[in-house]
Scaffold this active site. Structure first.
Site, PDB file in Angstrom:
ATOM      1  N   HIS A 152     -32.761  22.496 -18.001  1.00 37.57           N
ATOM      2  CA  HIS A 152     -31.749  23.453 -17.731  1.00 37.57           C
ATOM      3  C   HIS A 152     -30.367  23.438 -18.601  1.00 37.57           C
ATOM      4  CE1 HIS A 152     -34.573  24.753 -14.908  1.00 37.57           C
ATOM      5  NE2 HIS A 152     -33.950  24.238 -13.660  1.00 37.57           N
ATOM      6  N   HIS A 226     -30.962  30.108 -10.754  1.00 37.73           N
ATOM      7  CA  HIS A 226     -31.895  29.186  -9.746  1.00 37.73           C
ATOM      8  C   HIS A 226     -31.088  29.388  -8.429  1.00 37.73           C
ATOM      9  CE1 HIS A 226     -33.766  25.471  -9.409  1.00 37.73           C
ATOM     10  NE2 HIS A 226     -33.744  25.368 -10.553  1.00 37.73           N
ATOM     11  N   GLU A 363     -37.617  31.631 -10.618  1.00 39.95           N
ATOM     12  CA  GLU A 363     -36.672  31.873 -11.860  1.00 39.95           C
ATOM     13  C   GLU A 363     -37.542  32.612 -12.869  1.00 39.95           C
ATOM     14  OE1 GLU A 363     -36.008  27.323 -12.562  1.00 39.95           O
ATOM     15  OE2 GLU A 363     -36.970  27.323 -10.552  1.00 39.95           O
TER      16      GLU A 363
HETATM   17  C1  GLA Z   1     -36.426  23.589 -11.718  1.00 41.53           C
HETATM   18  C2  GLA Z   1     -37.633  22.543 -12.323  1.00 41.53           C
HETATM   19  C3  GLA Z   1     -37.758  21.710 -11.031  1.00 41.53           C
HETATM   20  C4  GLA Z   1     -36.450  20.989 -10.548  1.00 41.53           C
HETATM   21  C5  GLA Z   1     -35.410  22.135 -10.380  1.00 41.53           C
HETATM   22  C6  GLA Z   1     -34.324  21.479  -9.889  1.00 41.53           C
HETATM   23  O1  GLA Z   1     -37.051  24.595 -10.992  1.00 41.53           O
HETATM   24  O2  GLA Z   1     -38.661  23.187 -12.707  1.00 41.53           O
HETATM   25  O3  GLA Z   1     -38.680  20.793 -11.654  1.00 41.53           O
HETATM   26  O4  GLA Z   1     -35.954  20.274 -11.856  1.00 41.53           O
HETATM   27  O5  GLA Z   1     -35.572  23.073 -11.345  1.00 41.53           O
HETATM   28  O6  GLA Z   1     -34.345  20.379  -9.184  1.00 41.53           O
END
Ligand code: GLA
Length: 398
Positions: A152, A226, A363
């Site tokens: 991210h 997110h 997402e």
């Molecule tokens: C995304 C990732 C997950 C986790 C979340 C945050 O969705 O795919 O594995 O890291 O973000 O907790």
């Protein structure tokens, strides 16, 4: 005998009638206005301070309201959607996204609640990639299965920066336009990236997110939001009864580090088949290697796309409230994550600790680790090109 208006007005009865109709007209206009305001028939925007970010710069919280009374609260810190009130089948509004009351809580620890994610959303294997003959090494800020990767956007991704904001109403729709310049080398990425994200709360009860970016050097870009949803209302238990469809016949399986193997495999006959409406809880703990790697669903689905343009990626129905969410996107994939890592350490807006699987994310995105996967659609943005993509979360009830 012909009477002119002046002489007519001198009749007492006429005078009385004239002033009465005038009064009625004023009352009528007032009543209509009051009704419109009461019924929330206008889109509005309110602003208030949201405290200071890690650099001491003041963030703002914007409340966007549509003509149906639906509201979205969004801060220019991380572009975080902090609250989203949607009606149930009885018209009762409830906040359906996970998050915090204060910026300090976001600064302290957040699993990306409601935030804008970039420059590259999702994972990059070992934080490494090569582009135009140059090797890049990014921070590894995540290690599923003990295997380090970049997640991210890094230590201070787009979810942790203050965006320039402009809130306005256009065609009776409230909008928040956020701008951020990510300088060359920020978080290790090449090129200065100018990003604009516009949130619109439409009068069709949609939260529309339009992403736009340009660069001065080739760079990977994969932006998303997110938000964690719980259509029964944040803090109101788990999301296992939510019924999901994903418009995807295929997915990208991962290794133990949640990095795609590069394959695109059919979901048919696996716990990943959401082509028919299925409760999240039905197979989330199935005896399956992919499920084991993610600790549940935490994977990218390959959307069935018909050409360019918007695709219905997912629908989610919550039977108790009747709330129904549709996700439409121009992106080729969607990461469906069901809050497997929530463990009660994050205490939400109602003072309730968010336990495992009390929120889910959809997402919309390009596939994870695309920058290292030649057979995935490219996420490289070249100078002169425009990155443009739209995702819509639409809310109804039935
Ligand atoms: C995304 C990732 C997950 C986790 C979340 C945050 O969705 O795919 O594995 O890291 O973000 O907790």
């Amino acid at each position: 005998m012909i009477l002119d208006v002046i002489s007519l007005k001198s009749f007492p009865l006429f005078n009385l009638l004239y002033s009465m109709t005038h009064l009625i007209r004023i009352l009528l206009v007032k009543a209509l206005l009051a009704h419109a305001l009461w019924a929330g028939n206008f889109s509005t925007i309110q602003m208030k301070p949201f405290g200071n970010d890690q650099d001491g710069r003041e963030a703002t919280l914007y409340t966007l309201k549509n003509e149906n009374g639906m509201t979205a609260e969004i801060t220019n810190y991380g572009g975080i959607v902090t609250r989203l009130f949607a009606p149930d089948r009885n018209g009762h509004f409830e906040d359906i996204v996970l998050g915090y009351n204060t910026i300090d809580e976001y600064l302290e620890a957040t699993p990306y609640f409601g935030a804008l994610i970039g420059r590259v959303g999702n994972r990059i294997a070992d934080g490494k990639f090569s582009l135009n003959g140059e090797d890049y090494s990014l921070v590894t800020n995540n290690a599923p299965g003990g295997i380090p990767c970049h997640l991210h956007g890094g230590t201070r991704g787009f979810d942790k920066v203050l965006w320039d904001a402009k809130a306005y109403i256009e065609n009776n729709e409230s909008k928040l336009k956020l701008k951020y310049t990510s300088v060359d080398g920020e978080e290790g990425y090449p090129g200065t990236l100018e990003v604009t994200v516009t949130y619109t709360l439409t009068n069709a009860n949609e939260l529309k997110i339009e992403y736009h970016a340009v660069t001065d050097k080739a760079t990977p870009v994969n932006l998303t939001n997110h938000s964690y949803f719980n259509l029964r209302g944040e803090g109101n238990g788990d999301i296992l009864d939510h019924i999901v469809t994903l418009n995807a016949d295929n997915m990208t399986p991962v290794d133990a580090g949640l990095i795609p193997t590069g394959e695109i495999t059919p979901v048919a006959g696996t716990p990943f088949d959401f082509t028919q409406p299925t409760a999240i809880g039905d197979r989330v703990d199935a005896d399956d290697e992919q499920i084991a790697y993610g600790g549940g669903y935490d994977h990218n689905w390959v959307l069935n796309k018909r050409g360019q343009g918007m695709t219905l990626a997912a629908t989610v129905y919550e039977p108790e409230s009747g709330r129904y969410m549709e996700v439409l996107t121009e992106e080729p994939g969607v990461q469906f994550y069901v809050g497997n890592f929530l463990d009660g350490t994050n205490v939400g807006k109602k003072g309730i600790a968010y336990q495992k699987r009390t929120g889910f994310c959809l997402e919309t995105q390009h596939y994870p680790d695309s920058i290292n996967q030649p057979n995935f659609p490219s996420i490289v943005l070249e100078p002169g090109e425009v990155y443009e993509t739209t995702t819509i979360y639409k809310f109804t009830a039935r």
